[in-house]
Design a protein around this motif. Structure first.
Motif, PDB file in Angstrom:
ATOM      1  N   LYS A  30       4.605   5.545  -5.405  1.00  0.00           N
ATOM      2  CA  LYS A  30       4.265   5.884  -6.764  1.00  0.00           C
ATOM      3  C   LYS A  30       3.312   6.452  -7.504  1.00  0.00           C
ATOM      4  CE  LYS A  30       3.509   2.530 -11.001  1.00  0.00           C
ATOM      5  NZ  LYS A  30       2.913   1.813 -11.880  1.00  0.00           N
ATOM      6  N   LYS A  31       2.297   6.630  -6.518  1.00  0.00           N
ATOM      7  CA  LYS A  31       1.219   7.509  -7.411  1.00  0.00           C
ATOM      8  C   LYS A  31       1.827   8.902  -6.886  1.00  0.00           C
ATOM      9  CE  LYS A  31      -2.900   7.140  -6.761  1.00  0.00           C
ATOM     10  NZ  LYS A  31      -4.148   7.176  -5.477  1.00  0.00           N
ATOM     11  N   ALA A  32       2.523   9.099  -5.805  1.00  0.00           N
ATOM     12  CA  ALA A  32       2.676  10.676  -5.612  1.00  0.00           C
ATOM     13  C   ALA A  32       3.709  11.097  -6.167  1.00  0.00           C
ATOM     14  CB  ALA A  32       3.622  10.767  -4.255  1.00  0.00           C
ATOM     15  N   ARG A  33       4.707  10.299  -6.537  1.00  0.00           N
ATOM     16  CA  ARG A  33       5.558  10.848  -7.839  1.00  0.00           C
ATOM     17  C   ARG A  33       4.665  10.741  -9.056  1.00  0.00           C
ATOM     18  NH1 ARG A  33       8.620   5.307  -5.572  1.00  0.00           N
ATOM     19  NH2 ARG A  33       9.733   6.150  -4.089  1.00  0.00           N
ATOM     20  N   ILE A  34       4.267  10.227  -9.714  1.00  0.00           N
ATOM     21  CA  ILE A  34       3.974  10.679 -11.451  1.00  0.00           C
ATOM     22  C   ILE A  34       3.393  12.263 -11.122  1.00  0.00           C
ATOM     23  CG2 ILE A  34       2.080   9.834 -12.427  1.00  0.00           C
ATOM     24  CD1 ILE A  34       2.998   6.667 -11.852  1.00  0.00           C
ATOM     25  N   ALA A  35       2.213  12.409  -9.624  1.00  0.00           N
ATOM     26  CA  ALA A  35       1.247  13.018  -8.923  1.00  0.00           C
ATOM     27  C   ALA A  35       2.468  15.021  -9.072  1.00  0.00           C
ATOM     28  CB  ALA A  35       0.747  13.208  -8.403  1.00  0.00           C
ATOM     29  N   VAL A  36       3.361  14.412  -8.579  1.00  0.00           N
ATOM     30  CA  VAL A  36       4.336  16.005  -8.726  1.00  0.00           C
ATOM     31  C   VAL A  36       4.910  16.437 -10.254  1.00  0.00           C
ATOM     32  CG1 VAL A  36       6.397  16.701  -7.624  1.00  0.00           C
ATOM     33  CG2 VAL A  36       5.027  15.311  -6.126  1.00  0.00           C
ATOM     34  N   TRP A  37       5.391  15.008 -10.569  1.00  0.00           N
ATOM     35  CA  TRP A  37       5.785  15.401 -12.296  1.00  0.00           C
ATOM     36  C   TRP A  37       5.044  15.916 -13.189  1.00  0.00           C
ATOM     37  CZ3 TRP A  37      11.187  14.789 -12.955  1.00  0.00           C
ATOM     38  CH2 TRP A  37      11.165  14.986 -15.041  1.00  0.00           C
ATOM     39  N   LYS A  38       4.403  14.948 -13.306  1.00  0.00           N
ATOM     40  CA  LYS A  38       2.814  15.323 -13.987  1.00  0.00           C
ATOM     41  C   LYS A  38       2.583  16.979 -13.923  1.00  0.00           C
ATOM     42  CE  LYS A  38      -1.195  14.363 -15.928  1.00  0.00           C
ATOM     43  NZ  LYS A  38      -2.856  13.247 -15.743  1.00  0.00           N
ATOM     44  N   ASN A  39       2.102  17.604 -12.670  1.00  0.00           N
ATOM     45  CA  ASN A  39       1.824  18.609 -12.225  1.00  0.00           C
ATOM     46  C   ASN A  39       2.951  19.672 -12.957  1.00  0.00           C
ATOM     47  OD1 ASN A  39       1.874  20.669 -10.030  1.00  0.00           O
ATOM     48  ND2 ASN A  39      -0.237  20.103 -10.003  1.00  0.00           N
ATOM     49  N   LEU A  40       3.832  19.014 -12.245  1.00  0.00           N
ATOM     50  CA  LEU A  40       5.565  20.679 -11.997  1.00  0.00           C
ATOM     51  C   LEU A  40       5.927  20.822 -13.850  1.00  0.00           C
ATOM     52  CD1 LEU A  40       7.037  20.356  -8.954  1.00  0.00           C
ATOM     53  CD2 LEU A  40       5.030  21.520  -9.610  1.00  0.00           C
ATOM     54  N   GLN A  41       5.806  19.518 -15.068  1.00  0.00           N
ATOM     55  CA  GLN A  41       6.643  19.132 -16.340  1.00  0.00           C
ATOM     56  C   GLN A  41       4.930  20.335 -16.877  1.00  0.00           C
ATOM     57  OE1 GLN A  41       9.312  19.092 -17.110  1.00  0.00           O
ATOM     58  NE2 GLN A  41      10.407  17.550 -16.649  1.00  0.00           N
TER      59      GLN A  41
ATOM     60  N   ALA B 121       0.956  -1.012   0.126  1.00  0.00           N
ATOM     61  CA  ALA B 121      -0.154  -0.102  -0.264  1.00  0.00           C
ATOM     62  C   ALA B 121       1.199   1.367  -0.033  1.00  0.00           C
ATOM     63  CB  ALA B 121      -0.627  -0.337   1.000  1.00  0.00           C
ATOM     64  N   ILE B 122       1.992   1.233   0.439  1.00  0.00           N
ATOM     65  CA  ILE B 122       2.783   2.590   0.944  1.00  0.00           C
ATOM     66  C   ILE B 122       3.635   2.552  -0.779  1.00  0.00           C
ATOM     67  CG2 ILE B 122       4.874   3.387   1.783  1.00  0.00           C
ATOM     68  CD1 ILE B 122       3.798   1.937   4.407  1.00  0.00           C
ATOM     69  N   LYS B 123       4.239   1.596  -1.157  1.00  0.00           N
ATOM     70  CA  LYS B 123       4.443   1.079  -2.270  1.00  0.00           C
ATOM     71  C   LYS B 123       3.892   2.560  -3.107  1.00  0.00           C
ATOM     72  CE  LYS B 123       8.865  -0.832  -1.290  1.00  0.00           C
ATOM     73  NZ  LYS B 123      10.219  -0.001  -2.091  1.00  0.00           N
ATOM     74  N   TYR B 124       2.964   1.185  -3.671  1.00  0.00           N
ATOM     75  CA  TYR B 124       1.682   2.600  -4.226  1.00  0.00           C
ATOM     76  C   TYR B 124       1.322   3.892  -4.427  1.00  0.00           C
ATOM     77  CZ  TYR B 124      -2.475   2.182  -7.246  1.00  0.00           C
ATOM     78  OH  TYR B 124      -3.394   3.194  -8.474  1.00  0.00           O
ATOM     79  N   ALA B 125       1.180   4.001  -3.184  1.00  0.00           N
ATOM     80  CA  ALA B 125       0.794   5.421  -2.351  1.00  0.00           C
ATOM     81  C   ALA B 125       2.215   6.898  -3.340  1.00  0.00           C
ATOM     82  CB  ALA B 125       0.372   5.711  -1.320  1.00  0.00           C
TER      83      ALA B 125
END
Length: 203
Positions: free
Chosen positions: A127-138, A121-125
């Motif tokens: 992964k989602k957090a990293r993708i969300a930051v990258w997508k938002n800032l890029q 559960a933590i590993k999945y969260a």
């Protein structure tokens, strides 16, 4: 919430109106012509900050180790659990008066104590957090410097948008793109095409 964008609502409201832009639950504007590229180092720092949030959320969540839960407990018990599971680093900084102060910052979690479905559960969260930051800032970086783009910050991210059913944002003639805020996905950033060369009240 983007406080910098919030502070510009009054100054840029006329730009939105002149371009036929009206967004529910508005929280801010930015002219992308005035913004600067967010560096890879800054993006990586933002990712680390979000990872720390995931670790803390996993410990305070109800049920425990459910980092995506909407419910959290803050008590003597969770303070004890944080000491048990989280890894801290002491940071020293200087305040505005030149005085040195220190605080503890979460930098990791003790994976040796996390197993099975809790670990997944933590590993999945994460992964989602990293993708969300990258997508938002890029996405932000993609429009930096554009004289014909207005950034709009609104509290209609995630499931909040369902409350405005019937209004199709993507069909607006000015719409370019939208992305949920990585820190709080109840907010989102919307990019709108506007008349270029806005200067102090003139378009």
């Amino acid at each position: 919430m983007d406080l910098g964008a919030y502070a510009k609502i009054d100054a840029l409201e006329s730009v939105a109106k002149e371009n036929g832009i009206e967004i529910p639950r508005l929280r801010g504007y930015r002219l992308m012509s005035e913004e600067r590229i967010i560096s890879e180092e800054q993006i990586e720092e933002a990712i680390k900050e979000q990872e720390a949030t995931v670790y803390e959320d996993a410990i305070t969540s109800i049920p425990r180790f459910s980092p995506n839960s909407c419910w959290h407990e803050y008590s003597g018990k969770t303070d004890w659990l944080k000491k048990k599971y989280l890894i801290y680093k002491t940071i020293e900084e200087v305040d505005d008066e030149g005085e040195m102060y220190s605080y503890r910052k979460v930098i990791g979690i003790k994976w040796s104590l996390i197993h099975g479905k809790n670990r997944k559960a933590i590993k999945y969260a994460l992964k989602k957090a990293r993708i969300a930051v990258w997508k938002n800032l890029q996405t932000f970086n993609k429009y930096v410097g554009r004289e014909d783009v207005l950034y709009i910050h609104a509290r209609i991210g995630g499931e909040n948008w369902s409350h405005y059913g019937g209004y199709n944002l993507e069909k607006e003639p000015w719409f370019l793109e939208k992305v949920d805020d990585f820190f709080d996905d109840t907010y989102c950033d919307i990019y709108a095409k506007i008349k270029p060369n806005y200067k102090g009240g003139e378009v």
